[in-house]
Motif scaffolding. Structure first.
Motif, short mmCIF file in Angstrom:
data_model
loop_
_atom_site.label_atom_id
_atom_site.label_comp_id
_atom_site.label_asym_id
_atom_site.label_seq_id
_atom_site.Cartn_x
_atom_site.Cartn_y
_atom_site.Cartn_z
N ALA A 250 0.83 -1.20 0.00
CA ALA A 250 0.00 0.00 0.00
C ALA A 250 0.87 1.25 0.00
O ALA A 250 0.54 2.25 -0.65
CB ALA A 250 -0.93 0.00 1.22
N GLY A 251 1.99 1.21 0.71
CA GLY A 251 2.91 2.34 0.71
C GLY A 251 3.53 2.55 -0.66
O GLY A 251 3.69 3.69 -1.11
N VAL A 252 3.88 1.46 -1.34
CA VAL A 252 4.43 1.57 -2.69
C VAL A 252 3.41 2.18 -3.63
O VAL A 252 3.73 3.07 -4.44
CB VAL A 252 4.88 0.18 -3.20
N GLU A 253 2.17 1.72 -3.55
CA GLU A 253 1.11 2.26 -4.41
C GLU A 253 0.89 3.74 -4.15
O GLU A 253 0.64 4.52 -5.08
CB GLU A 253 -0.19 1.49 -4.18
N LEU A 254 1.01 4.15 -2.88
CA LEU A 254 0.86 5.56 -2.54
C LEU A 254 1.94 6.40 -3.21
O LEU A 254 1.65 7.43 -3.85
CB LEU A 254 0.93 5.74 -1.02
N LEU A 255 3.19 5.96 -3.12
CA LEU A 255 4.29 6.70 -3.74
C LEU A 255 4.15 6.75 -5.25
O LEU A 255 4.37 7.79 -5.88
CB LEU A 255 5.63 6.07 -3.35
N MET A 256 3.77 5.62 -5.86
CA MET A 256 3.66 5.59 -7.31
C MET A 256 2.47 6.41 -7.80
O MET A 256 2.51 6.97 -8.90
CB MET A 256 3.57 4.15 -7.81
N SER A 257 1.41 6.49 -7.00
CA SER A 257 0.28 7.33 -7.41
C SER A 257 0.68 8.79 -7.40
O SER A 257 0.26 9.57 -8.28
CB SER A 257 -0.92 7.09 -6.48
N TYR A 258 1.50 9.19 -6.44
CA TYR A 258 1.98 10.57 -6.42
C TYR A 258 2.94 10.82 -7.58
O TYR A 258 2.91 11.88 -8.23
CB TYR A 258 2.65 10.88 -5.09
N PHE A 259 3.80 9.84 -7.86
CA PHE A 259 4.73 9.98 -8.99
C PHE A 259 3.94 10.14 -10.29
O PHE A 259 4.29 10.97 -11.15
CB PHE A 259 5.64 8.76 -9.07
N THR A 260 2.87 9.37 -10.43
CA THR A 260 2.01 9.49 -11.62
C THR A 260 1.37 10.86 -11.67
O THR A 260 1.30 11.50 -12.72
CB THR A 260 0.93 8.40 -11.60
N GLN A 261 0.88 11.32 -10.52
CA GLN A 261 0.24 12.63 -10.46
C GLN A 261 1.22 13.74 -10.84
O GLN A 261 0.83 14.74 -11.47
CB GLN A 261 -0.30 12.87 -9.05
N LEU A 262 2.49 13.56 -10.49
CA LEU A 262 3.49 14.57 -10.84
C LEU A 262 3.65 14.69 -12.35
O LEU A 262 3.97 15.76 -12.86
CB LEU A 262 4.85 14.21 -10.21
N GLY A 263 3.41 13.59 -13.08
CA GLY A 263 3.45 13.67 -14.54
C GLY A 263 2.38 14.59 -15.07
O GLY A 263 2.63 15.40 -15.98
N PHE A 264 1.17 14.49 -14.50
CA PHE A 264 0.10 15.39 -14.90
C PHE A 264 0.42 16.83 -14.50
O PHE A 264 0.23 17.76 -15.29
CB PHE A 264 -1.22 14.97 -14.24
N VAL A 265 0.87 17.01 -13.26
CA VAL A 265 1.15 18.36 -12.75
C VAL A 265 2.24 19.03 -13.58
O VAL A 265 2.14 20.22 -13.92
CB VAL A 265 1.56 18.29 -11.27
N GLU A 266 3.27 18.29 -13.95
CA GLU A 266 4.34 18.85 -14.75
C GLU A 266 3.82 19.32 -16.11
O GLU A 266 4.17 20.40 -16.59
CB GLU A 266 5.46 17.82 -14.94
N SER A 267 2.98 18.51 -16.73
CA SER A 267 2.45 18.89 -18.03
C SER A 267 1.46 20.05 -17.94
O SER A 267 1.39 20.88 -18.84
CB SER A 267 1.75 17.68 -18.67
N ARG A 268 0.71 20.11 -16.85
CA ARG A 268 -0.30 21.15 -16.69
C ARG A 268 0.30 22.50 -16.29
O ARG A 268 -0.16 23.56 -16.76
CB ARG A 268 -1.30 20.74 -15.60
N PHE A 269 1.31 22.49 -15.41
CA PHE A 269 1.69 23.73 -14.73
C PHE A 269 3.16 24.11 -14.82
O PHE A 269 3.53 25.15 -14.29
CB PHE A 269 1.31 23.64 -13.24
N PHE A 270 4.01 23.30 -15.42
CA PHE A 270 5.43 23.60 -15.42
C PHE A 270 5.94 23.74 -16.86
O PHE A 270 6.40 22.76 -17.45
CB PHE A 270 6.21 22.51 -14.68
N PRO A 271 5.89 24.95 -17.43
CA PRO A 271 6.42 25.15 -18.78
C PRO A 271 7.93 24.89 -18.78
O PRO A 271 8.63 25.24 -17.82
CB PRO A 271 6.12 26.63 -19.07
N PRO A 272 8.45 24.29 -19.83
CA PRO A 272 9.89 24.01 -19.88
C PRO A 272 10.73 25.26 -20.06
O PRO A 272 11.96 25.19 -19.99
CB PRO A 272 10.02 23.06 -21.08
N THR A 273 10.11 26.41 -20.30
CA THR A 273 10.86 27.62 -20.60
C THR A 273 11.21 28.46 -19.39
O THR A 273 11.96 29.41 -19.50
CB THR A 273 10.06 28.49 -21.58
N ARG A 274 10.65 28.16 -18.21
CA ARG A 274 10.93 29.00 -17.05
C ARG A 274 10.63 28.25 -15.76
O ARG A 274 9.97 27.21 -15.75
CB ARG A 274 10.09 30.28 -17.10
N GLN A 275 11.13 28.78 -14.66
CA GLN A 275 10.87 28.23 -13.34
C GLN A 275 9.54 28.76 -12.81
O GLN A 275 9.14 29.87 -13.11
CB GLN A 275 11.99 28.61 -12.36
#
Length: 625
Positions: free
Chosen positions: A105-130
């Motif tokens: 269950a702990g592994v699934e929790l970490l991987m769900s957050y890692f997956t969510q970071l993929g969405f967050v990066e695409s939604r809110f983190f342009p590669p052109t700036r911090q």
């Protein structure tokens, strides 16, 4: 001051947390984790020996709310207050990942957050700036904090903790059962897979525990512990005092000793040796000698306790003995040794002397490390194995042995069950995109830039809208009659329809949008659309300057979009309108410039959140920095 300042309190809490967790890790990593080595002999007491788990990386709190709400307002032109629950869910998920349970269950929790970071990066983190969000993680081995303003450090650290969690699952497995040993082997192989993926994917990690050199050593350590657990699994039912069984376990023990020798050599190389815990390197050396000694003990037992009887399979025994060694001692041949009882005894005693030498070196290495000296169970295992070899030699010792005995040859390291890296199946990890209300990620992402939403008010003339539609989720305006009511209201070919009469259309299919438009008949229609900016405009925006004092600069810096001008010929227009003959005569250049929706492959969300995998959006060669 520290009691009233929240930031100071958080800093102090983290520092104390790291010190306490470090002390606890040093205490627990080699004791009290329900770990054991399997049974060597079925009649003997079960021995236990320590394994090494990795400690989890510590991190500071992160507040996503201000930055994400500003970005939603500036980039997506939406009311950011409507996304407060989603932002809170993201922050709660991250907080939970700081203290995951030591199980699947702990592994699934970490991987769900890692997956969510993929969405967050695409939604809110342009590669052109911090974006101004500072992520801070502490090195799990040195305690040195590392901070960066991009998500790569965050993602890498979550992967590291996933691998570390697998190691803790492995060391906590009940290794007195077959199921527990299988779980341990699987956990260590998966830990090696996650850490190896981290090494190959995030190639410029600023934290030393995630450097390629250190990760390579950690992968070796996980595979060595998996091989040791595999040996325990073979020995768990008990080792029968039978020739071919003893040949097998001698090979297997030599294999475990070999992988630990290789691990100790890797730990002793600069720059790893300056940062690897001394107790880890010492334990690797202890195990290399310990399992090497076991291999020679089993070889001695198969030679000294088993005479070649008339009914024995002579050819099979000869083959096994010849394959047991990398070379036979000078003057000896496998068959002659098997037939000659005296030669068997002499060669067996040579193996016992090498076993005793390895045991003594193992005990010496353990005595040099304070932490290993204080682990009673380790001392008991080493002492018992040593005494067993000495007792067997004493039973057969003769005067002049040191002069008459040849040096026992090396035993070939071989295993019937080679452990392997189990790579993480990241493409199979699914999670709900917290921010799916923003629209399909293939279009509504941080690296694409649009005009602000435009409100169009128009009517259908005699059932003729004046345009056709194409694409799915979101739908685009296509083949627009320049004289129709929609065009006069400001509609353009390529516009994405985001809402109709306050009905969100970003996830609606072409047929659903057409049905909605038809439902108004001759009544006025209010439709909101957005247009992707062309590449020239986007390229120009990349060079725009902005100052720290400017509040609204999110839409000024953005990555140039890659227009997809290939029309999907397989999709049919839902409705052929009366002006299609006009649209067919339009020049090719105008038609070719029409924006086309990239294939999203995402269905409209239902009552439950749609499970998506963001890994197609992640660059496998991404590197920190």
């Amino acid at each position: 001051m520290a009691a009233t300042n929240p930031k100071v309190r958080e800093q102090v809490r983290l520092e104390l947390s790291f010190v306490n967790s470090d002390l606890q890790m040093l205490k627990e990593e080699l004791e009290g984790l329900n770990i054991s080595v399997g049974v060597y002999q079925s009649t003997e007491e079960a021995f236990t020996i320590p394994l090494i788990p990795l400690g989890l990386k510590e991190t500071k709190d992160v507040d996503f709310s201000v930055v994400l709400k500003d970005f939603i307002l500036e980039h997506y032109s939406e009311d950011s207050s409507l996304y407060e629950d989603e932002i809170a869910d993201l922050m709660d998920l991250r907080q939970a990942c700081r203290t995951p349970s030591r199980d699947e269950a702990g592994v699934e929790l970490l991987m769900s957050y890692f997956t969510q970071l993929g969405f967050v990066e695409s939604r809110f983190f342009p590669p052109t700036r911090q974006m101004g969000i500072l992520f801070t993680w502490y090195d799990s081995l040195t305690g040195v904090p590392v901070s960066q303003q991009n998500l790569l450090l965050e993602k890498a650290s979550i992967l590291f903790n996933t691998g570390a969690l697998y190691t803790q699952i492995g060391t906590r497995s009940n290794r007195q059962t077959q199921a527990g040993l299988e779980s341990a082997v699987d956990a260590f192989q998966r830990a090696a897979g996650v850490l190896n993926y981290l090494k190959e994917t995030f190639t410029h990690t600023p934290s030393y525990d995630m450097s390629p050199a250190m990760l390579s050593v950690l992968v070796k350590m996980m595979l060595a512990q998996a091989q040791e657990s595999m040996f325990d699994k073979i020995c768990l039912p008990g080792i029968r005092n039978e020739f071919f069984m003893l040949v097998k376990v001698a090979h297997e023990a030599a294999k475990v000793g070999e992988v630990y020798r290789q691990l100790h050599a890797a730990m002793s190389q600069a720059p790893v040796k300056e940062n690897i815990p001394y107790s880890w390197a010492s334990l690797a050396c202890v195990k290399a000698h310990h399992y090497g000694a076991l291999a020679h003990y089993f070889a001695a037992t198969l030679l000294m306790d088993h005479q070649l009887s008339p009914g024995a399979d002579e050819d099979h025994q000869e083959k096994c003995l010849s394959q047991l060694y990398d070379r036979m001692p000078e003057g000896l041949t496998p068959l002659a040794t098997l037939r000659n009882g005296h030669q068997r005894q002499q060669l067996g005693k040579s193996h016992l002397l090498r076993a005793i030498a390895h045991h003594e070196e193992s005990a010496r290495e353990a005595s040099l490390c304070k932490k290993l000296r204080n682990i009673e169970v380790l001392q008991e295992v080493l002492s018992a194995a040593h005494q067993r070899s000495r007792l067997k030699y004493a039973q057969h010792q003769e005067d002049g042995d040191l002069l008459d005995l040849v040096e026992a040859p090396n035993i070939v390291a071989k295993t019937e069950q080679e452990v392997e890296i189990i790579l993480p199946q990241l493409s199979k990890v699914t999670a709900a995109d917290f921010f799916q209300k923003l629209g399909p990620l293939s279009v509504f992402s941080a690296n694409k830039r649009w005009t602000p939403p435009r409100t169009l008010r128009f009517t259908a003339e005699e059932g003729d809208l004046g345009f056709t539609l194409r694409g799915n989720s979101p739908v685009q305006v296509h083949f627009l009659d320049p004289h129709c009511s929609a065009a006069l209201a400001g509609a353009k070919e390529g516009d994405y329809i985001v809402s109709i009469q306050n009905v969100d259309c970003k996830w609606l299919t072409l047929s659903e949008v057409m049905k909605l438009l038809k439902s108004f008949g001759e009544d006025a229609i209010e439709m909101k659309v957005v247009s992707l900016l062309d590449s020239a405009s986007s390229m120009h925006s990349k060079s725009a300057t902005y100052s720290v004092g400017m509040q609204k600069t999110y839409s000024m810096i953005c990555l140039a979009i890659d227009d997809d001008d290939k029309t999907d010929k397989t999709k049919k227009i839902s409705k052929k309108l009366s002006f299609l003959s006009w649209g067919a005569n339009k020049n090719r250049q105008k038609s070719a410039s029409t924006l086309c929706l990239p294939a999203a492959g995402v269905a409209r969300p239902q009552a439950k959140k749609k499970l998506l995998s963001p890994f197609s959006l992640l660059n496998p060669d991404s590197s920190l920095y």
